[in-house]
Design a protein around this motif. Structure first.
Motif, PDB file in Angstrom:
ATOM      1  N   PRO A  52      59.104   2.940 123.988  1.00  0.00           N
ATOM      2  CA  PRO A  52      57.687   3.135 124.343  1.00  0.00           C
ATOM      3  C   PRO A  52      57.019   1.798 124.683  1.00  0.00           C
ATOM      4  O   PRO A  52      56.848   0.952 123.812  1.00  0.00           O
ATOM      5  CB  PRO A  52      57.079   3.761 123.070  1.00  0.00           C
ATOM      6  CG  PRO A  52      58.031   3.440 121.976  1.00  0.00           C
ATOM      7  CD  PRO A  52      59.376   3.184 122.560  1.00  0.00           C
ATOM      8  N   VAL A  53      56.707   1.623 125.964  1.00  0.00           N
ATOM      9  CA  VAL A  53      56.136   0.369 126.446  1.00  0.00           C
ATOM     10  C   VAL A  53      54.706   0.619 126.910  1.00  0.00           C
ATOM     11  O   VAL A  53      54.446   1.606 127.593  1.00  0.00           O
ATOM     12  CB  VAL A  53      56.960  -0.176 127.640  1.00  0.00           C
ATOM     13  CG1 VAL A  53      56.300  -1.411 128.250  1.00  0.00           C
ATOM     14  CG2 VAL A  53      58.391  -0.479 127.228  1.00  0.00           C
ATOM     15  N   VAL A  54      53.782  -0.238 126.515  1.00  0.00           N
ATOM     16  CA  VAL A  54      52.430  -0.166 127.097  1.00  0.00           C
ATOM     17  C   VAL A  54      52.134  -1.488 127.809  1.00  0.00           C
ATOM     18  O   VAL A  54      52.601  -2.542 127.398  1.00  0.00           O
ATOM     19  CB  VAL A  54      51.318   0.137 126.058  1.00  0.00           C
ATOM     20  CG1 VAL A  54      51.476   1.516 125.466  1.00  0.00           C
ATOM     21  CG2 VAL A  54      51.246  -0.920 124.981  1.00  0.00           C
ATOM     22  N   GLU A  70      58.364   7.069 127.906  1.00  0.00           N
ATOM     23  CA  GLU A  70      58.668   7.234 126.477  1.00  0.00           C
ATOM     24  C   GLU A  70      57.374   7.160 125.648  1.00  0.00           C
ATOM     25  O   GLU A  70      57.225   7.886 124.669  1.00  0.00           O
ATOM     26  CB  GLU A  70      59.646   6.145 126.000  1.00  0.00           C
ATOM     27  CG  GLU A  70      61.014   6.157 126.672  1.00  0.00           C
ATOM     28  CD  GLU A  70      61.024   5.460 128.036  1.00  0.00           C
ATOM     29  OE1 GLU A  70      59.991   4.921 128.446  1.00  0.00           O
ATOM     30  OE2 GLU A  70      62.085   5.475 128.691  1.00  0.00           O
ATOM     31  N   ALA A  71      56.453   6.283 126.069  1.00  0.00           N
ATOM     32  CA  ALA A  71      55.165   6.172 125.369  1.00  0.00           C
ATOM     33  C   ALA A  71      54.331   7.426 125.626  1.00  0.00           C
ATOM     34  O   ALA A  71      53.664   7.935 124.721  1.00  0.00           O
ATOM     35  CB  ALA A  71      54.430   4.920 125.838  1.00  0.00           C
ATOM     36  N   VAL A  76      50.727   8.572 124.080  1.00  0.00           N
ATOM     37  CA  VAL A  76      49.975   7.396 124.537  1.00  0.00           C
ATOM     38  C   VAL A  76      49.513   7.659 125.975  1.00  0.00           C
ATOM     39  O   VAL A  76      50.252   8.222 126.781  1.00  0.00           O
ATOM     40  CB  VAL A  76      50.854   6.121 124.472  1.00  0.00           C
ATOM     41  CG1 VAL A  76      50.097   4.916 124.991  1.00  0.00           C
ATOM     42  CG2 VAL A  76      51.315   5.874 123.037  1.00  0.00           C
ATOM     43  N   LYS A  77      48.272   7.261 126.258  1.00  0.00           N
ATOM     44  CA  LYS A  77      47.719   7.496 127.598  1.00  0.00           C
ATOM     45  C   LYS A  77      47.107   6.228 128.163  1.00  0.00           C
ATOM     46  O   LYS A  77      46.637   5.371 127.405  1.00  0.00           O
ATOM     47  CB  LYS A  77      46.627   8.565 127.532  1.00  0.00           C
ATOM     48  CG  LYS A  77      47.158   9.958 127.324  1.00  0.00           C
ATOM     49  CD  LYS A  77      46.024  10.946 127.295  1.00  0.00           C
ATOM     50  CE  LYS A  77      46.588  12.311 126.961  1.00  0.00           C
ATOM     51  NZ  LYS A  77      45.673  13.147 126.267  1.00  0.00           N
ATOM     52  N   GLN A  90      55.200   2.906 115.265  1.00  0.00           N
ATOM     53  CA  GLN A  90      55.297   1.550 114.702  1.00  0.00           C
ATOM     54  C   GLN A  90      55.938   0.603 115.719  1.00  0.00           C
ATOM     55  O   GLN A  90      55.724  -0.587 115.689  1.00  0.00           O
ATOM     56  CB  GLN A  90      56.199   1.576 113.450  1.00  0.00           C
ATOM     57  CG  GLN A  90      55.691   2.476 112.338  1.00  0.00           C
ATOM     58  CD  GLN A  90      54.561   1.800 111.581  1.00  0.00           C
ATOM     59  OE1 GLN A  90      54.668   0.648 111.208  1.00  0.00           O
ATOM     60  NE2 GLN A  90      53.470   2.530 111.370  1.00  0.00           N
ATOM     61  N   ASN A  91      56.781   1.191 116.596  1.00  0.00           N
ATOM     62  CA  ASN A  91      57.591   0.345 117.488  1.00  0.00           C
ATOM     63  C   ASN A  91      57.089   0.359 118.920  1.00  0.00           C
ATOM     64  O   ASN A  91      57.795   0.771 119.828  1.00  0.00           O
ATOM     65  CB  ASN A  91      59.055   0.818 117.471  1.00  0.00           C
ATOM     66  CG  ASN A  91      59.596   0.875 116.067  1.00  0.00           C
ATOM     67  OD1 ASN A  91      59.433  -0.084 115.321  1.00  0.00           O
ATOM     68  ND2 ASN A  91      60.199   2.001 115.718  1.00  0.00           N
ATOM     69  N   LEU A  92      55.853  -0.037 119.095  1.00  0.00           N
ATOM     70  CA  LEU A  92      55.291  -0.056 120.432  1.00  0.00           C
ATOM     71  C   LEU A  92      55.541  -1.434 121.057  1.00  0.00           C
ATOM     72  O   LEU A  92      55.329  -2.452 120.412  1.00  0.00           O
ATOM     73  CB  LEU A  92      53.785   0.225 120.358  1.00  0.00           C
ATOM     74  CG  LEU A  92      53.097   0.612 121.645  1.00  0.00           C
ATOM     75  CD1 LEU A  92      53.568   1.975 122.133  1.00  0.00           C
ATOM     76  CD2 LEU A  92      51.580   0.643 121.448  1.00  0.00           C
ATOM     77  N   TYR A  93      56.001  -1.443 122.300  1.00  0.00           N
ATOM     78  CA  TYR A  93      56.263  -2.713 122.988  1.00  0.00           C
ATOM     79  C   TYR A  93      55.093  -3.001 123.932  1.00  0.00           C
ATOM     80  O   TYR A  93      54.852  -2.230 124.858  1.00  0.00           O
ATOM     81  CB  TYR A  93      57.586  -2.659 123.751  1.00  0.00           C
ATOM     82  CG  TYR A  93      58.754  -2.545 122.809  1.00  0.00           C
ATOM     83  CD1 TYR A  93      59.485  -3.683 122.445  1.00  0.00           C
ATOM     84  CD2 TYR A  93      59.112  -1.315 122.231  1.00  0.00           C
ATOM     85  CE1 TYR A  93      60.527  -3.593 121.547  1.00  0.00           C
ATOM     86  CE2 TYR A  93      60.157  -1.224 121.333  1.00  0.00           C
ATOM     87  CZ  TYR A  93      60.858  -2.363 120.991  1.00  0.00           C
ATOM     88  OH  TYR A  93      61.883  -2.276 120.101  1.00  0.00           O
ATOM     89  N   VAL A  94      54.369  -4.074 123.643  1.00  0.00           N
ATOM     90  CA  VAL A  94      53.173  -4.399 124.438  1.00  0.00           C
ATOM     91  C   VAL A  94      53.522  -5.525 125.418  1.00  0.00           C
ATOM     92  O   VAL A  94      53.941  -6.599 125.008  1.00  0.00           O
ATOM     93  CB  VAL A  94      52.009  -4.829 123.517  1.00  0.00           C
ATOM     94  CG1 VAL A  94      50.739  -5.055 124.330  1.00  0.00           C
ATOM     95  CG2 VAL A  94      51.769  -3.785 122.435  1.00  0.00           C
TER      96      VAL A  94
END
Ligand SMILES: [Mg+2]
Length: 433
Positions: A52-54, A70-71, A76-77, A90-94
């Protein structure tokens, strides 16, 4: 309120439309990259794939401007705050945005579309409409769907194996786009004119291009949630609540026809002013730093001005802080043609201010514009500068905007040229492709 069209009228319309759209049953192809910005970053960095990448505008920024599939799957929007996005996992890639890379990829796609059809209609950075009628006979394909699969392969070859796209094919741009929007990611789908009603009865306005959130909210007040429900309001009600323009547009949408803005994608927009704003990462009270940002904006405004052949006489600067703001407007006797002249106005203004307040947002606008300037027999200093700047534009477009710049603006904190997803300035960015 619940008036419906007279029977006679609908019969007449349907038969005329039937002939019109049966001649080109699958005329429009809509190609839309899936989660474009985030996918390109995953393509560039394989470690991010499947995660999950934002995407945020810069390190430390808190608004999600794009997210990976995946996000999206975990809720996630785009537009969400980073804090809310982090609550989902917990594992969000920013990852910070990389506009030059995105623009470069869009240029590669544009080149590909142009090779396939002479007038690709670029709708946004990652979306295009292709008119099947204009595809040359040298492009061999057995069916429209087969061409769709071929395009998907070409996209992978051009941008990388991780990049997928949806292909929607239909008799109108609107139907092709709606279909692409609601289909499974990475699919190729087509719809015939005669099959459109179930689609228009099912699709919600959030997936219908042209019906924004405010319009959808207003329609919901009447109990209208899908395009097919619109005509049941009756034309008079539509006109009285939405105005005659939107009444017509909504009726076209309700029938699967292209609203006027989808018919005018290739039309030249009529710009009256050129401008650029930017928001800083943190408040800035340093006069030199404030001027550096103004200089970067002046460079961009003049670059746009040259690309659009649009020169302005009135210049407007503003800067905004947390509690204070200031602006300055000057109208000159002749059009401003060089960055140097434009920046000198900013410089004189900022230097004349007794005290500098902490600034977070800057803006530069040129208005009172005229198209193209007549060449003069004896070029002024300003015109000579303009010629040099045109050469600089060409070099930057070929080798990147940071390869060659004015000595004054070398600073790592300067904003990158911004490219929005909607891509309103495609004429400027794609002119050299
Ligand atoms: Mg997309």
């Amino acid at each position: 309120m619940n008036k419906i069209y007279s029977h006679e009228n609908s019969e007449k319309n349907i038969s005329q439309e039937h002939i019109k759209y049966s001649n080109h049953p699958l005329r429009w192809m809509h190609v839309d990259m899936n989660s474009y910005f985030a996918t390109l970053l995953q393509q560039e960095t394989p470690y991010l794939r499947g995660k999950p990448v934002v995407v945020v505008k810069d390190i430390g920024r808190t608004c999600v401007i794009a997210c990976s599939k995946e996000a999206k799957r975990i809720g996630v929007k785009t537009g969400m705050s980073l804090a809310d996005a982090k609550k989902r996992t917990q594992n969000l890639y920013v990852v910070p945005v990389n506009f030059p890379m995105f623009l470069d990829c869009t240029k590669k796609l544009y080149k590909m579309w142009k090779e396939l059809a002479p007038n690709p209609e670029i709708f946004s950075m990652d979306e295009v409409f292709l008119d099947m009628n204009t595809i040359p006979t040298r492009v061999k394909y057995k069916s429209e769907k087969e061409l769709g699969f071929f395009i998907q392969q070409n996209v992978k070859r051009t941008l990388g194996e991780w990049v997928t796209c949806n292909v929607g094919i239909g008799p109108t741009r609107l139907l092709a786009k709606i279909l692409g929007e609601i289909s499974e990611k990475g699919s190729v789908c087509s719809i015939l004119w005669t099959d459109r009603l179930p689609l228009l009865a099912d699709v919600l306005f959030v997936d219908v291009c042209g019906v924004g959130r405010a319009l959808a909210k207003k329609l919901a007040c009447f109990g209208v949630y899908t395009p097919l429900q619109i005509p049941f309001l009756g034309k008079e009600t539509l006109i009285s609540y939405f105005g005659s323009f939107w009444a017509e547009e909504l009726l076209k949408i309700s029938n699967g026809e292209d609203p006027s803005f989808l018919q005018r994608i290739l039309a030249e927009p009529k710009e009256r002013s050129v401008g650029r704003t930017t928001t800083g990462f943190s408040l800035c009270s340093d006069r030199q730093e404030i001027l550096r940002v103004f200089f970067a904006l002046c460079c961009e405004v003049m670059k746009k001005s040259r690309a659009l052949h649009l020169y302005g006489r009135t210049v407007f600067f503003f800067m905004m802080g947390r509690t204070q703001s200031a602006h300055h407007r000057i109208t000159c006797t002749s059009a401003i043609t060089s960055t140097k002249t434009l920046f000198e106005f900013a410089q004189q203004w900022v230097q004349s201010l007794h005290a500098i307040f902490p600034v977070i947002r800057w803006g530069v606008y040129l208005s009172n514009t005229q198209k193209d300037l007549p060449p003069s027999l004896f070029p002024s200093q300003d015109e000579k500068h303009e010629q040099i700047e045109r050469v600089l534009d060409q070099l930057q477009s070929k080798y990147g905007s940071r390869v060659l710049r004015y000595a004054i603006d070398f600073s790592p904190t300067l904003p990158d040229e911004e490219v929005t997803g909607f891509f309103g300035e495609k004429r400027i960015h794609l002119q050299d492709v």
